[in-house]
Design an enzyme around this catalytic site. Sequence first.
Site, short mmCIF file in Angstrom:
data_model
loop_
_atom_site.label_atom_id
_atom_site.label_comp_id
_atom_site.label_asym_id
_atom_site.label_seq_id
_atom_site.Cartn_x
_atom_site.Cartn_y
_atom_site.Cartn_z
N SER A 1 -9.57 1.38 3.09
CA SER A 1 -8.70 2.17 2.26
C SER A 1 -7.62 1.38 1.54
O SER A 1 -6.99 1.90 0.61
CB SER A 1 -8.03 3.25 3.11
OG SER A 1 -7.16 2.67 4.06
N SER B 1 -9.71 -0.95 7.30
CA SER B 1 -9.12 -0.75 5.98
C SER B 1 -8.33 -1.93 5.41
O SER B 1 -7.94 -1.89 4.25
CB SER B 1 -8.20 0.48 6.00
OG SER B 1 -8.97 1.65 5.94
N LYS C 1 0.87 -1.18 0.00
CA LYS C 1 0.00 0.00 0.00
C LYS C 1 0.91 1.22 0.00
O LYS C 1 1.96 1.23 0.64
CB LYS C 1 -0.86 -0.04 1.26
CG LYS C 1 -1.91 1.05 1.39
CD LYS C 1 -2.71 0.85 2.70
CE LYS C 1 -3.85 1.85 2.84
NZ LYS C 1 -4.64 1.61 4.08
#
Lengths: 479, 488, 95
Positions: free
Chosen positions: B154, B178, B79
């Site tokens: 996310s 997330s 990420k």
Amino acid sequence: MPVSDFQPVIGLEVHAQLLTQSKIFCGCSTAFGAEPNRNTCPVCLGMPGVLPVLNQRVVEFAVRTGLALECTVKKTSVWSRKNYFYPDLPKGYQITQYDQPICEHGRLVIDTPQGEKVIRVRRIHMEEDAGKNVHDASGGQSLVDLNRAGVPLLEIVSEPDLRDADEAVEYLKAMRDVLVYLGVNDGNLEEGSFRCDANVSVMPKGSSTYGQRCELKNLNSFRFLKQAIEYEISRQVDVIESGGKVDQETRLWDVNKGVTRSMRSKEEAHDYRYFPEPDLPPLHVSDAAIDAAAKALPELPRAKLTRFTSQYGLPAYDARILTAERPLADFFEACAAHYADAKKLSNWFLGELMRLLKEEGTPLSALRFTPAQLAELLGAVDKGTVSANAGKDVLGEMFRTGKAPADIIAEKGLAQVSDTGAIEAVVDDILAKNAGEVEKYRAGKKQVFGFFVGQVMRAMKGKGNPTLVNDLLKKKLGD
Amino acid sequence: MQLTDLTMLELAAKLAAGAVSSEEATRACLERIRQVDPKVRAFLRVDEEGALVAARASDARRKAGNPASPLDGVPVGLKDIFLTEGVETTAGSRILEGFVPPYDATVVRLLKEAGLPLVGKLNMDEFAMGSSNESSAYSLTHNPWDLTRTPGGSSGGSSAAVAAREVFGALGTDTGGSIRQPAALTNTVGLKPTYGRVSRFGIIAFASSLDQPGPMTRTVGDTAALLQLIARHDPQDATSAAVETPDYSADLEGGVRGLRLGVPREYFIEGMDPEVEASVREALREYERLGATLVDVSLPHTKYALATYYLIAPAEASSNLARYDGIRYGQRAKDARGLKELYAQTRERGFGPEVKRRIMLGTYALSAGYYDAYYLRAQKVRTLIREDFTKVFKDVDAVLSPTSPVPAFKLGEKVDDPLSMYLMDVFTLPCNLAGLPGLSVPCGFTKAGLPVGLQVLGRPFDEARLLRIARAYEREHDFFLRPAPLRG
Amino acid sequence: MALTLEQVRHVATLARLALTPEEEQRFSTQLSAVLDAVAQLQSLDVEAVEPTSHATLAESLLREDVTRPSLPPEKSLANAPAKSGTSFAVPKIIE
């Protein structure tokens, strides 16, 4: 009402930079004077993703200071974030302690013309320093140096117990002495490693309600502190006298103009939005750590002063000078262990030794001779082995070369002649050569005695023991 | 069957046997990315060269009989919230465009030391604020199971890349769900470890008391293996726990016989998608068949968790994001006159609407006169939520629930309705507030073919048991074998 | 609870966000809705409850007071939008 009808009320906030090797939350050096941003890393630059890890020495120093100022040391204290935007504050918040500081409820005793006075210490907390913004002379910009960002500070806040500028100065001096004694701060106001803000208000005498206070900044010497407070007191009295109201604000001491001036431009809507720092768990200090710090606490300036007068029988004047700095006091005591007459020792310290230290610019830690050697020199003077004057030369030599006093006396032939026979022979010789003067002396012109002493000493190249020379001359002249 | 269809452990076995090289596996990922990422758009940037250099170094170690870890040579993605030295890191935000970190996050360093080629940086909601990846300043990531839908958020780039088999695994972060919510929406496994289990150093902070990084993979075994590499005490993170790391794979096949599994009645609510509920209920029955005892439990303060979270997380974020001022790094408003404009214009233009919304909310909750009513009160309710879990875990070994109340929703469906977007986290965020470990494991599909996730929550540092519970179910179904259709 | 435009502007000033008039309008509406939703917390009696500010029970971790190498200034400043020498440059700060 004249100024004398008002009672000033003053509290001080002291910021002391702690003498650690590394910064409070990262391993960067705290050294002063490096090229801008030389002592920075992702943590103190406030890079994304960084986290603070607390320097344990900072906690030790805070606990030590708290104990020295007779505070309650809290077993649990909490870190908070103080949020505001400024270029020298890289994270946009300062990590500090807010509602749960590490130490509370202490005291510091100061001297006033009315005698001792206790000034209460409200709180002590740890925090990180900000960096430095400097105006770039060459262009329309400011430059940011973050070398100082993250240097550990102790903030020590007094209660508003001070009543005039002199008390404030006394308090600040006493506080500096304590911190320097504890080895936690270098006490340097000029370089800003020991700084102070003053909260000043005035109220009519006899009132119990404090007036609106102003915070004074830029007080980087004892003189400025005194001048700024005195100026501010009269300014506030003037405002009230002319029917106005004192505004609560931050005011800057203008060194050149000798006035305090409002920093209104910086005042806009400050709301620091303190909240507990989530990146640092609450700090726990164990009973064992507090006990250990208490045991390791050095004797503080005031206690030492009292002891020097009682234990060594020294006048307060001597004791104050000898205890002003811990290394000097320690060295005095080491010498006193080898030499019994403390007052005589003190005279040598206050005279010769301090002159030499000052002239040569040598720190006490770099002294080349031992306490035993100094005691030996003083003993030699007492015994008459060497004159007091020659003793000063010997000390100078010891100071510069570190040689033993006996060796210096021997090498330089500074030993006094205390052999009665040898002195007697010279006395006889001088009296014989100056029969006329002897006649005058015996006729009552006693002033010539000095002439005989001079002649004998000259003949002996100054090494005759003066007491013996005197005694023998008097005997021979029939006194 | 392509190389990219292998699980991490399958690939690791082939690497160990010398049947394939890490370079081949890495090239297969790069090729797969070229093929499918134009449709999925999981990656913000691919570090082809860095990954291949690492892969060749791994092959040399394998050849010398000297692998750095069991996963040496297995390519993974990150990420874009993890700082990577020398590789741009933006957290999905315009304000960090062009920011090249001078250091690696601790977990990035650990993965590098373990020999895993890092293929690239994955899209995310800006500063991890969102549940759909739509708040990214850079691109819209699409769910490989239905390209018109969100991959969750996310960590939506991570979930999409793993589901589309562009990488063998990925790291995400989880502040309110997330990792788990995007895993649930993409038929992948995602684990949020206990707060403090994995270092946060070098991870761009959203809400410091809630953030926790964790693995996102196709199988439970892969998650265990990846967690094994990153679950370490870190002296650079003061909130990192000095707790020993168990062998997460040792008891993976231990089953659930004799375990007591709590089913919290507050997690089966009105408005929940009936197909999601049906899948989860079916999974619960499965656990009973496998020998577990289901226990009806109550977490009475669950209904306050969303409000609590949406005060605490924005408050911390408002402070964490104060450093983005255009002075030391990142974008600066070029035409700003004076310092005040520099701050206000840089931040106004650099942050997207969701980030600004949360900064505003958090600033308000901390401001003079509102702190007690909002922030302090939320912290107190947080205590009540933690205590709910403490009580329940005296009686049960783990808690089971749906991960997300709905399957993947359409892109654009909720962007203008923050409150309904915030509801997506309703089942995942209590676990963050309590600092507990939680994972999401695939538990079937809706009729439309959208994945459903089952959430398993556990006691602090009980990740091994959560993995074992998830594995017991996975073994019966092998949903992970099913490839995503990559159609819209 | 409604957040007035004036409050929105004050908060934006604190947060250093130069919001457009449209944003002020929108945030006023949206934040008011969020505040309405979180108002449910006011109904709980939390008088005797201790706040939780940390999810960890970890003991405070301390580090030894030893220096570690800093970044070379060229690395510290590598991402700076404006610099002068080894300093970060900002518009002139007016006291």
